[in-house]
Design a protein around this motif. Structure first.
Motif, mmCIF file in Angstrom:
data_model
loop_
_atom_site.group_PDB
_atom_site.id
_atom_site.type_symbol
_atom_site.label_atom_id
_atom_site.label_comp_id
_atom_site.label_asym_id
_atom_site.label_seq_id
_atom_site.Cartn_x
_atom_site.Cartn_y
_atom_site.Cartn_z
ATOM 1 N N LYS A 32 6.776 1.628 -8.636
ATOM 2 C CA LYS A 32 5.669 0.987 -7.905
ATOM 3 C C LYS A 32 5.784 1.267 -6.402
ATOM 4 C CE LYS A 32 2.052 -1.627 -7.435
ATOM 5 N NZ LYS A 32 0.784 -1.407 -8.102
ATOM 6 N N LEU A 33 7.008 1.173 -5.867
ATOM 7 C CA LEU A 33 7.190 1.469 -4.439
ATOM 8 C C LEU A 33 6.775 2.906 -4.140
ATOM 9 C CD1 LEU A 33 10.602 -0.334 -3.771
ATOM 10 C CD2 LEU A 33 8.402 -0.918 -2.712
ATOM 11 N N MET A 51 12.155 4.280 4.952
ATOM 12 C CA MET A 51 13.447 3.597 5.157
ATOM 13 C C MET A 51 13.912 2.922 3.874
ATOM 14 S SD MET A 51 13.568 1.849 8.892
ATOM 15 C CE MET A 51 11.950 2.045 9.575
ATOM 16 N N MET A 52 12.965 2.366 3.134
ATOM 17 C CA MET A 52 13.335 1.717 1.868
ATOM 18 C C MET A 52 13.942 2.736 0.896
ATOM 19 S SD MET A 52 10.044 -0.790 1.362
ATOM 20 C CE MET A 52 9.858 -2.282 2.344
ATOM 21 N N PHE A 53 13.313 3.911 0.816
ATOM 22 C CA PHE A 53 13.837 4.918 -0.105
ATOM 23 C C PHE A 53 15.180 5.479 0.375
ATOM 24 C CE2 PHE A 53 9.770 4.471 -2.047
ATOM 25 C CZ PHE A 53 10.015 4.762 -3.384
ATOM 26 N N GLU A 54 15.347 5.585 1.673
ATOM 27 C CA GLU A 54 16.637 6.022 2.211
ATOM 28 C C GLU A 54 17.711 4.961 1.929
ATOM 29 O OE1 GLU A 54 17.761 8.681 3.066
ATOM 30 O OE2 GLU A 54 19.353 8.480 4.564
ATOM 31 N N GLY A 238 -3.529 -7.580 4.528
ATOM 32 C CA GLY A 238 -2.998 -6.513 5.385
ATOM 33 C C GLY A 238 -1.590 -6.753 5.892
ATOM 34 N N ILE A 239 -0.801 -7.554 5.179
ATOM 35 C CA ILE A 239 0.581 -7.842 5.627
ATOM 36 C C ILE A 239 1.412 -6.551 5.668
ATOM 37 C CG2 ILE A 239 2.724 -9.063 5.044
ATOM 38 C CD1 ILE A 239 0.912 -11.225 3.699
ATOM 39 N N GLY A 240 1.304 -5.769 4.604
ATOM 40 C CA GLY A 240 1.990 -4.468 4.564
ATOM 41 C C GLY A 240 3.492 -4.582 4.400
ATOM 42 N N PRO A 241 4.170 -3.423 4.214
ATOM 43 C CA PRO A 241 5.615 -3.446 3.994
ATOM 44 C C PRO A 241 6.354 -4.022 5.200
ATOM 45 C CG PRO A 241 4.846 -1.196 4.348
ATOM 46 C CD PRO A 241 3.622 -2.063 4.219
ATOM 47 N N GLN A 242 7.243 -4.941 4.936
ATOM 48 C CA GLN A 242 8.023 -5.657 5.970
ATOM 49 C C GLN A 242 7.134 -6.347 7.001
ATOM 50 O OE1 GLN A 242 10.855 -6.584 5.607
ATOM 51 N NE2 GLN A 242 12.183 -5.072 4.652
ATOM 52 N N GLY A 268 2.581 -23.482 -9.467
ATOM 53 C CA GLY A 268 3.869 -23.130 -8.876
ATOM 54 C C GLY A 268 3.812 -21.692 -8.398
ATOM 55 N N VAL A 269 4.547 -21.407 -7.334
ATOM 56 C CA VAL A 269 4.585 -20.028 -6.853
ATOM 57 C C VAL A 269 6.016 -19.660 -6.478
ATOM 58 C CG1 VAL A 269 3.895 -20.693 -4.487
ATOM 59 C CG2 VAL A 269 3.562 -18.362 -5.231
ATOM 60 N N SER A 270 6.447 -18.505 -6.958
ATOM 61 C CA SER A 270 7.757 -17.949 -6.595
ATOM 62 C C SER A 270 7.531 -16.554 -6.034
ATOM 63 C CB SER A 270 8.680 -17.852 -7.810
ATOM 64 O OG SER A 270 9.034 -19.124 -8.282
ATOM 65 N N PHE A 271 8.346 -16.190 -5.049
ATOM 66 C CA PHE A 271 8.222 -14.865 -4.424
ATOM 67 C C PHE A 271 9.449 -14.033 -4.786
ATOM 68 C CE2 PHE A 271 5.433 -15.486 -0.397
ATOM 69 C CZ PHE A 271 4.699 -16.498 -0.984
ATOM 70 N N SER A 272 9.246 -12.743 -4.862
ATOM 71 C CA SER A 272 10.380 -11.828 -4.826
ATOM 72 C C SER A 272 10.051 -10.736 -3.815
ATOM 73 C CB SER A 272 10.658 -11.225 -6.205
ATOM 74 O OG SER A 272 11.926 -10.613 -6.195
ATOM 75 N N CYS A 273 11.084 -10.159 -3.244
ATOM 76 C CA CYS A 273 10.868 -9.209 -2.151
ATOM 77 C C CYS A 273 10.864 -7.774 -2.683
ATOM 78 C CB CYS A 273 11.982 -9.382 -1.127
ATOM 79 S SG CYS A 273 13.626 -9.230 -1.862
ATOM 80 N N TRP A 274 10.792 -6.797 -1.765
ATOM 81 C CA TRP A 274 10.748 -5.396 -2.226
ATOM 82 C C TRP A 274 12.030 -5.034 -2.978
ATOM 83 C CZ3 TRP A 274 13.876 -1.225 -1.080
ATOM 84 C CH2 TRP A 274 14.800 -1.398 -0.041
#
Ligand code: SF4
Length: 301
Positions: A32-33, A51-54, A238-242, A268-274
């Motif tokens: 997905k990324l 940077m994420m892939f690196e 439009g938050i976008g990556p980071q 209920g809402v839960s978040f997970s990050c990249w």
């Protein structure tokens, strides 16, 4: 193998698997990324994806966790009533977390409330969290693993709405939380949503939703439509990556539901990050295992 040897073997496999998930993201998240990066026109956002892939490349090469916050370990266990190690499983999972903490290593994150002391090994009161589902008659055991980071656990929230607020009210509840906390939770995010009768049920369902594959949809067409509407709405923020702006703000939105009382609409809402560090491993009664989240995992990692 006697029971003691079986326990040792499964402990070692689980320690190794938890450590592996800290280092390598699941296949669906990487994919997905990759597609989000391919569709991203904004140069600043693109550089964040690069940077994420690196980061992922170096984590795998150096065998180091993909983020310094390796979270608290949570398990959702779907265990057959005839699985030979059923009675030993909860203790075994705690031992596996201690082992993974020492060997991966994972950052010690378990702080005992009131004593305010870090236990040093990611175990303690209620840690690791183990949520049980017994499968009658089965002799296998499926385990979802999740490393719950601080930054992405912080936005978690549940409330019981007046039913008159309707599903529009539930959407507002989720969107407000994303607007307030989303940029700090290391997007693109996976958002888990639970709709149910009471706060704790909705909260638990929102966490279970995070354990579903990225890109999957609820089997109920209306629930699936709400997932899509939320995904489109959050991306439009439009938050976008980071939080640097960009095309996409989420990996997706997964929603799980249970019946509600006529007088309540709990959300209920839960978040997970990249760095969405979820894993899924399935054992048979001989402790042969397979995983559908991490291609290439062997117990020798
Ligand atoms: S939110 Fe995720 S990526 Fe950000 S610091 Fe926490 S665990 Fe790491």
């Amino acid at each position: 193998m006697n029971t003691e040897e079986q326990i040792r073997k499964m402990t070692d496999i689980m320690a190794s698997f938890v450590g592996y998930t800290a280092v390598r993201l699941p296949d669906d998240v990487v994919s997905k990324l990759s597609s989000l990066r391919a569709a991203e026109p904004d140069p600043a956002a693109l550089s964040i994806y690069d940077m994420m892939f690196e980061n992922m490349r170096l984590a795998a090469e150096l065998k180091r966790p993909s983020c310094q916050d390796t979270g608290l370990v949570q398990f959702r266990v779907e265990c057959g009533s005839r699985f030979p190690l059923l009675e030993s499983l909860e203790k075994l999972l705690g031992d596996a977390v201690r082992k993974a903490t020492a060997e991966t290593p994972l950052r010690p994150n378990a702080v005992e409330p009131f004593e305010e002391v870090n236990t040093g090994d990611n175990t303690g009161s209620g840690a690791p969290a183990v949520w049980w589902h017994i499968v009658p008659g089965w002799d296998g055991c499926a385990i979802h693993t999740y490393l719950a980071g601080g930054g992405c656990s912080l936005p978690g929230h549940a409330a019981v709405l007046m039913p008159g607020e309707g599903y529009e009210g539930a959407v507002r509840f989720v969107m407000d939380r994303v607007a307030e906390y989303g940029p700090n939770a290391c997007p693109p995010l996976l958002i888990g949503v639970g709709i149910a009768n009471s706060a704790e049920t909705a909260a638990m369902l929102s966490k279970e939703a995070l354990l579903r594959p990225v890109g999957s949809h609820n089997a109920d067409p209306k629930a699936a439509e709400m997932e899509q509407l939320l995904e489109d709405g959050i991306n439009a923020m439009g938050i976008g990556p980071q939080g640097m702006g960009g095309n996409a703000s989420v990996l997706g939105v997964n929603l799980e539901k249970a019946v509600r009382h006529p007088a309540t609409l709990a959300v209920g809402v839960s978040f997970s990050c990249w760095t969405h560090r979820r894993g899924h491993i399935v054992f048979d009664s001989d402790l042969k295992f397979k995983t559908d989240t991490h291609t290439g995992f062997t117990s020798e990692q």
